[in-house]
Scaffold this active site. Sequence first.
Site, PDB file in Angstrom:
ATOM      1  N   ASP A 234      -1.864  -6.388   8.581  1.00 39.10           N
ATOM      2  CA  ASP A 234      -2.793  -5.326   8.189  1.00 39.10           C
ATOM      3  C   ASP A 234      -4.037  -6.013   7.620  1.00 39.10           C
ATOM      4  O   ASP A 234      -3.954  -6.728   6.615  1.00 39.10           O
ATOM      5  CB  ASP A 234      -2.123  -4.422   7.140  1.00 39.10           C
TER       6      ASP A 234
ATOM      7  N   LYS B 106     -13.964  -0.622   4.787  1.00 40.26           N
ATOM      8  CA  LYS B 106     -14.473  -1.283   3.579  1.00 40.26           C
ATOM      9  C   LYS B 106     -15.626  -2.230   3.911  1.00 40.26           C
ATOM     10  O   LYS B 106     -16.670  -2.167   3.279  1.00 40.26           O
ATOM     11  CB  LYS B 106     -13.368  -2.093   2.888  1.00 40.26           C
TER      12      LYS B 106
ATOM     13  N   TRP C 288       0.858  -1.198   0.000  1.00 39.37           N
ATOM     14  CA  TRP C 288       0.000   0.000   0.000  1.00 39.37           C
ATOM     15  C   TRP C 288       0.892   1.246   0.000  1.00 39.37           C
ATOM     16  O   TRP C 288       1.853   1.326   0.772  1.00 39.37           O
ATOM     17  CB  TRP C 288      -0.888  -0.031   1.256  1.00 39.37           C
TER      18      TRP C 288
HETATM   19  C1  LMR Z   1      -6.591   2.455  -0.784  1.00 39.55           C
HETATM   20  O1  LMR Z   1      -5.607   1.719  -0.764  1.00 39.55           O
HETATM   21  O2  LMR Z   1      -6.978   3.030  -1.806  1.00 39.55           O
HETATM   22  C2  LMR Z   1      -7.400   2.652   0.463  1.00 39.55           C
HETATM   23  O3  LMR Z   1      -6.834   1.927   1.509  1.00 39.55           O
HETATM   24  C3  LMR Z   1      -7.669   4.064   0.790  1.00 39.55           C
HETATM   25  C4  LMR Z   1      -6.454   4.825   1.237  1.00 39.55           C
HETATM   26  O4  LMR Z   1      -6.537   5.460   2.294  1.00 39.55           O
HETATM   27  O5  LMR Z   1      -5.430   4.821   0.542  1.00 39.55           O
END
Ligand code: LMR
Length: 402
Positions: A212, A247, A131
């Site tokens: 996570d 989510k 992420w």
């Molecule tokens: C994402 O990966 O798009 C989501 O988890 C929202 C975010 O806060 O980035």
Amino acid sequence: MFDILEMAPPDAILGLTEAFKSDSNPDKVNLSVGVYKDAAGGTPILECVKASERQILESEESKTYVNPNSGTPQYTQAVRALLFGKDHDLVDGGRAITAHTPGGTGALRVAGDYLHLLHGGATLWLSNPTWANHAGVFKAAGMQTNTYPYFDATSNVITVEKMIDKIKTIPSGDVVLLHGCCHNPTGADLTLQQWTTVAETLKARQLVPLIDFAYQGFAVGIEEDAAGLRIVCELCPEVMICSSFSKNFGLYNERVGALTVVAESSATAAKVLSHIKRCIRTNYSNPPAHGSAIVSTVLGDCQLRQQWIQEVEQMRNRINTTRQQFADSLTNAGVNLSNQGNAFITEQNGMFSFSGLSKDQVGALRERYAVYVVGDGRINVAGLTEANIPFVSNAIAQVVGA
Ligand code: LMR
């Protein structure tokens, strides 16, 4: 003080939604931020959430602080029941403690603050890719970060041997972040056999897993999606878990999440919680109450809970149907996003498809067609609808030169 500042770069994910909002192209499509959309392209409030809010509105008597600042027992127990299964020993506390946090990101930050405060030398290891905000959150908490290999984008497979080989070289006492399910951004999850091997390796190296867990229910089901995490908790003596209800409850803007820590004994867990409360107090003091009241009301009521499970299933089914439609539409448009075709899109879990589109192709999609995708090629499949799939597939066909 302020004059010298350059503009900060836009956020890799949220910055795209800002740009999308000011884009005047009437055909624009936002496939960047991980937000679920229904067949009509909206992000509705779940029925079970609406029903619980009506109950809360009637019964709520005060807006006083959440006390303790690590959350109410109703909420923290409900979180542990989702993680470990309702009859598990860890649900009643003891070796596992839970702190209510503002969203999953809040949980990650509290975990980072705790680790930095008490284990300042520990490095946090992230999957490559991961992420876009993970490294930033832990660096902001003062931690060092590093990466382990996870995914081969050309063949669209998890490079589990390379991952294990790397983990075997990580110094004891470091922390390894794993994605509980629906890996963000690849959508490629470990098999249960691979979870066991990873957990055994972490245990042998005396590494602490930090899981996570932001998409429970979006891969296979609420219980099934916790299976990997449960294996880790059986095998490893110390585990940290960051939950998000953005989510699976659609509570994005209520900011509701939790940090759960499994320690070797209940005495140790109590000490950990005392330090976590201190991290919370010196950061945002108290968590926001409304989202957690929704989650504990829904999970504590048989009917609402059943309704929630069904609503999560509906979201999951829509995403899976959309994956198939998108893969077929790309194939019809003459596009093959991997050397094995587009089948990988239907095999990935959760909201995201790691498309293999290059940075330049992502840029061209945005500039020429106002189709917004994250820079690493991650597409939010949950943002696709029957109405926009042909347009998006054709735009992709143009930018890849199919
Ligand atoms: C994402 O990966 O798009 C989501 O988890 C929202 C975010 O806060 O980035």
